[in-house]
Design a protein around this motif. Structure first.
Motif, PDB file in Angstrom:
ATOM      1  N   THR A 306       1.165  -0.976  -0.550  1.00 22.19           N
ATOM      2  CA  THR A 306       0.212  -0.216   0.144  1.00 22.19           C
ATOM      3  C   THR A 306       0.992   1.831   0.500  1.00 22.19           C
ATOM      4  N   LEU A 307       1.411   0.913   0.808  1.00 24.98           N
ATOM      5  CA  LEU A 307       3.346   2.584   0.839  1.00 24.98           C
ATOM      6  C   LEU A 307       3.893   2.316  -0.540  1.00 24.98           C
ATOM      7  N   ALA A 308       3.531   1.918  -0.908  1.00 21.63           N
ATOM      8  CA  ALA A 308       4.437   1.291  -2.093  1.00 21.63           C
ATOM      9  C   ALA A 308       3.787   1.927  -2.869  1.00 21.63           C
ATOM     10  N   VAL A 309       2.217   1.134  -3.328  1.00 18.39           N
ATOM     11  CA  VAL A 309       1.525   2.048  -4.797  1.00 18.39           C
ATOM     12  C   VAL A 309       1.121   3.136  -4.078  1.00 18.39           C
ATOM     13  N   LEU A 310       1.113   4.019  -3.325  1.00 21.63           N
ATOM     14  CA  LEU A 310       0.864   5.487  -2.620  1.00 21.63           C
ATOM     15  C   LEU A 310       1.952   6.521  -3.007  1.00 21.63           C
ATOM     16  N   ALA A 311       3.639   5.831  -2.884  1.00 20.64           N
ATOM     17  CA  ALA A 311       4.208   6.238  -3.478  1.00 20.64           C
ATOM     18  C   ALA A 311       4.391   6.674  -4.750  1.00 20.64           C
ATOM     19  N   ILE A 312       4.279   5.263  -6.034  1.00 17.22           N
ATOM     20  CA  ILE A 312       4.307   5.244  -7.280  1.00 17.22           C
ATOM     21  C   ILE A 312       3.374   6.344  -7.942  1.00 17.22           C
ATOM     22  N   ALA A 313       1.680   5.991  -7.357  1.00 22.75           N
ATOM     23  CA  ALA A 313       0.741   7.441  -7.710  1.00 22.75           C
ATOM     24  C   ALA A 313       0.682   8.277  -7.161  1.00 22.75           C
ATOM     25  N   ALA A 314       1.108   8.825  -6.599  1.00 21.12           N
ATOM     26  CA  ALA A 314       0.976   9.981  -6.289  1.00 21.12           C
ATOM     27  C   ALA A 314       2.054  11.048  -7.046  1.00 21.12           C
ATOM     28  N   GLY A 315       1.257  11.802  -7.672  1.00 18.95           N
ATOM     29  CA  GLY A 315       1.350  13.042  -8.347  1.00 18.95           C
ATOM     30  C   GLY A 315       1.028  12.123  -9.768  1.00 18.95           C
ATOM     31  N   ARG A 316       0.949  11.103 -10.159  1.00 16.62           N
ATOM     32  CA  ARG A 316       0.580  10.577 -11.408  1.00 16.62           C
ATOM     33  C   ARG A 316      -0.615  10.063 -11.630  1.00 16.62           C
ATOM     34  N   VAL A 317      -1.969  10.146 -10.799  1.00 15.59           N
ATOM     35  CA  VAL A 317      -3.416  10.099 -11.182  1.00 15.59           C
ATOM     36  C   VAL A 317      -3.718  11.257 -10.347  1.00 15.59           C
ATOM     37  N   ARG A 318      -4.662  11.385 -10.602  1.00 11.58           N
ATOM     38  CA  ARG A 318      -5.738  13.421 -10.511  1.00 11.58           C
ATOM     39  C   ARG A 318      -6.954  12.708 -10.069  1.00 11.58           C
ATOM     40  N   ALA A 319      -7.790  13.378  -8.587  1.00 10.72           N
ATOM     41  CA  ALA A 319      -8.285  12.797  -8.093  1.00 10.72           C
ATOM     42  C   ALA A 319      -8.942  13.750  -8.606  1.00 10.72           C
ATOM     43  N   PRO A 320     -10.685  12.980  -8.403  1.00 10.30           N
ATOM     44  CA  PRO A 320     -12.002  14.205  -9.152  1.00 10.30           C
ATOM     45  C   PRO A 320     -12.379  15.809  -8.597  1.00 10.30           C
ATOM     46  N   ALA A 321     -12.084  16.895  -8.307  1.00 12.05           N
ATOM     47  CA  ALA A 321     -11.048  18.053  -8.182  1.00 12.05           C
ATOM     48  C   ALA A 321     -12.224  18.451  -7.313  1.00 12.05           C
ATOM     49  N   ALA A 322     -13.542  18.105  -7.081  1.00 10.51           N
ATOM     50  CA  ALA A 322     -14.129  18.755  -5.873  1.00 10.51           C
ATOM     51  C   ALA A 322     -14.831  17.704  -5.254  1.00 10.51           C
ATOM     52  N   GLU A 323     -14.011  16.860  -5.080  1.00 11.00           N
ATOM     53  CA  GLU A 323     -13.935  15.167  -3.890  1.00 11.00           C
ATOM     54  C   GLU A 323     -13.251  16.688  -2.558  1.00 11.00           C
ATOM     55  N   GLY A 324     -14.473  16.146  -1.555  1.00  7.99           N
ATOM     56  CA  GLY A 324     -13.889  16.264   0.258  1.00  7.99           C
ATOM     57  C   GLY A 324     -14.675  17.674  -0.156  1.00  7.99           C
ATOM     58  N   VAL A 325     -15.123  18.059  -0.662  1.00 12.51           N
ATOM     59  CA  VAL A 325     -15.538  19.940  -0.910  1.00 12.51           C
ATOM     60  C   VAL A 325     -17.362  19.649  -0.833  1.00 12.51           C
ATOM     61  N   PRO A 326     -17.767  20.282   0.428  1.00 11.59           N
ATOM     62  CA  PRO A 326     -19.327  20.517   0.289  1.00 11.59           C
ATOM     63  C   PRO A 326     -19.622  21.516  -0.545  1.00 11.59           C
ATOM     64  N   PHE A 327     -20.936  21.253  -1.216  1.00  7.69           N
ATOM     65  CA  PHE A 327     -21.992  21.693  -2.342  1.00  7.69           C
ATOM     66  C   PHE A 327     -22.115  23.461  -1.861  1.00  7.69           C
ATOM     67  N   ILE A 328     -22.253  24.262  -1.927  1.00  8.24           N
ATOM     68  CA  ILE A 328     -23.585  25.268  -1.143  1.00  8.24           C
ATOM     69  C   ILE A 328     -24.012  26.361  -2.643  1.00  8.24           C
ATOM     70  N   LYS A 329     -25.835  25.666  -3.116  1.00  7.10           N
ATOM     71  CA  LYS A 329     -25.600  26.361  -4.024  1.00  7.10           C
ATOM     72  C   LYS A 329     -25.662  27.854  -3.749  1.00  7.10           C
ATOM     73  N   GLY A 330     -25.019  27.943  -5.233  1.00  8.59           N
ATOM     74  CA  GLY A 330     -25.075  30.000  -5.516  1.00  8.59           C
ATOM     75  C   GLY A 330     -23.700  30.663  -5.137  1.00  8.59           C
ATOM     76  N   GLU A 331     -22.855  29.093  -4.814  1.00 11.64           N
ATOM     77  CA  GLU A 331     -21.105  29.657  -4.402  1.00 11.64           C
ATOM     78  C   GLU A 331     -19.928  28.634  -5.199  1.00 11.64           C
ATOM     79  N   GLY A 332     -19.015  29.728  -6.394  1.00 12.53           N
ATOM     80  CA  GLY A 332     -18.641  28.726  -7.263  1.00 12.53           C
ATOM     81  C   GLY A 332     -17.475  27.630  -6.929  1.00 12.53           C
ATOM     82  N   GLN A 333     -17.508  26.367  -7.430  1.00 16.40           N
ATOM     83  CA  GLN A 333     -17.110  25.403  -7.494  1.00 16.40           C
ATOM     84  C   GLN A 333     -16.210  24.562  -7.922  1.00 16.40           C
TER      85      GLN A 333
END
Length: 333
Positions: A306-333
């Motif tokens: 797991t540690l090796a895979v995460l070290a290799i994958a770091a910077g090579r894959v891109r997570a969904p841009a809005a993950e972890g960000v609550p959506f509030i209608k009317g605010e730009g995200q």
């Protein structure tokens, strides 16, 4: 031009790598049929809950919700399914209870993160802590399943050498994991639901402008993903071991998150990544018979990977841009 070459290389790699692995597996199969079959079966046995757990994370994070609580969902489902089946003497009731437990935990996560806009990491950690406490407190020794889960042989496919023995001579939840991955991949990238899911995870304000109810869709997706987490937990207690023990998930939910990242949030790549972990575990188990390797090192292997895979994958894959960000209608995200 460079972008086209890179795109072609990535697709060639995505097709060529599994093909090379399949050729290598069959060469090994013809050299030593027994060992090859045993290793492949053990690899899939280890990979099944990881596939289902990682797909739970894929749906959530593609929707913009980080799910650290997969471990807790799986553990709760394992507990609910086993003890329900033992109490009712019904495997069907046990499976249903496990799925519902996963969905209930998913609903709790959705309520805290989407509706209440609680920090998503804290919500997931809370699920893990609550699941560990509840399953330990109510655990009782001595319970048994009425019968073991059935093993199915899929007509025709189960006769294929190596592949048939590995994937098509197994239990119903393992078959479900094998089937749901391509179905989810198709749904994610070829259907309206998939397009909308990716939209709310990448640019929710644009999705909202297009008429999509972002928070409602996030809520529903996280709840539905609980079905897969519930199936993973049910597999562990009813199909893989026919027993329940405290903390039996043993970090598989966190391994599933690493596999999700390694698989770049794509269902079919997630299956390949889970099988990689499975084969590594099976290889270590086989080596125990040849080399004197302490069991502790074999148990440690998935976490080192797991540690090796995460070290290799770091910077090579891109997570969904809005993950972890609550959506509030009317605010730009």
């Amino acid at each position: 031009m460079a972008g086209i070459v890179t795109w072609q290389f990535r697709h060639l790699l995505a097709i060529g790598t599994p093909l090379l692995i399949l050729i290598a597996a069959y060469l090994f199969y013809f050299v030593d049929q027994t060992v090859a079959t045993s290793m492949c079966a053990n690899a899939w046995f280890f990979a099944v809950p990881l596939v289902l757990g990682a797909l739970t994370g894929v749906i959530g994070e593609r929707s913009g919700v980080v799910n650290i609580g997969i471990e807790g969902q799986m553990l709760t489902a394992a507990f609910a399914s086993f003890f329900t089946a033992a109490a009712t003497k019904s495997l069907v009731a046990g499976v249903a209870a496990g799925i519902l437990a996963g969905v209930a935990m998913g609903a709790f996560l959705a309520w805290t993160t989407v509706t209440a806009r609680m920090d998503q990491i804290i919500a997931g950690v809370a699920i893990n802590i609550v699941a560990t406490g509840i399953t330990s407190f109510f655990y009782k020794s001595g319970a048994q399943l009425p019968v073991n889960m059935p093993q199915w042989n899929v007509p025709v496919l189960s006769k294929i050498p190596l592949i048939g023995e590995t994937f098509f001579q197994t239990g119903p939840i393992a078959l479900f994991a094998l089937l749901i991955a391509p179905v989810l991949h198709f749904a994610m990238f070829r259907t309206r639901w998939g397009l909308r899911t990716r939209a709310i995870g990448e640019y929710p304000s644009a999705a909202d402008t297009a008429g999509i109810n972002v928070n409602r869709m996030r809520f529903v997706n996280v709840v539905l993903a609980g079905i897969l987490a519930g199936a993973a937990g049910t597999y562990l207690s009813m199909e893989a071991t026919s027993s329940f023990s405290r903390g039996m998930t043993a970090g598989r939910g966190f391994l599933a998150l690493a596999i999700m990242i390694f698989g770049a949030w794509r269902p079919l790549r997630v299956v390949a990544a889970a099988l990689f972990f499975g084969f590594a575990n099976a290889l270590a188990s086989q080596l125990q018979g040849v080399v004197d390797i302490p069991q502790q090192f074999v148990t440690l292997l998935p976490y080192v990977l797991t540690l090796a895979v995460l070290a290799i994958a770091a910077g090579r894959v891109r997570a969904p841009a809005a993950e972890g960000v609550p959506f509030i209608k009317g605010e730009g995200q």
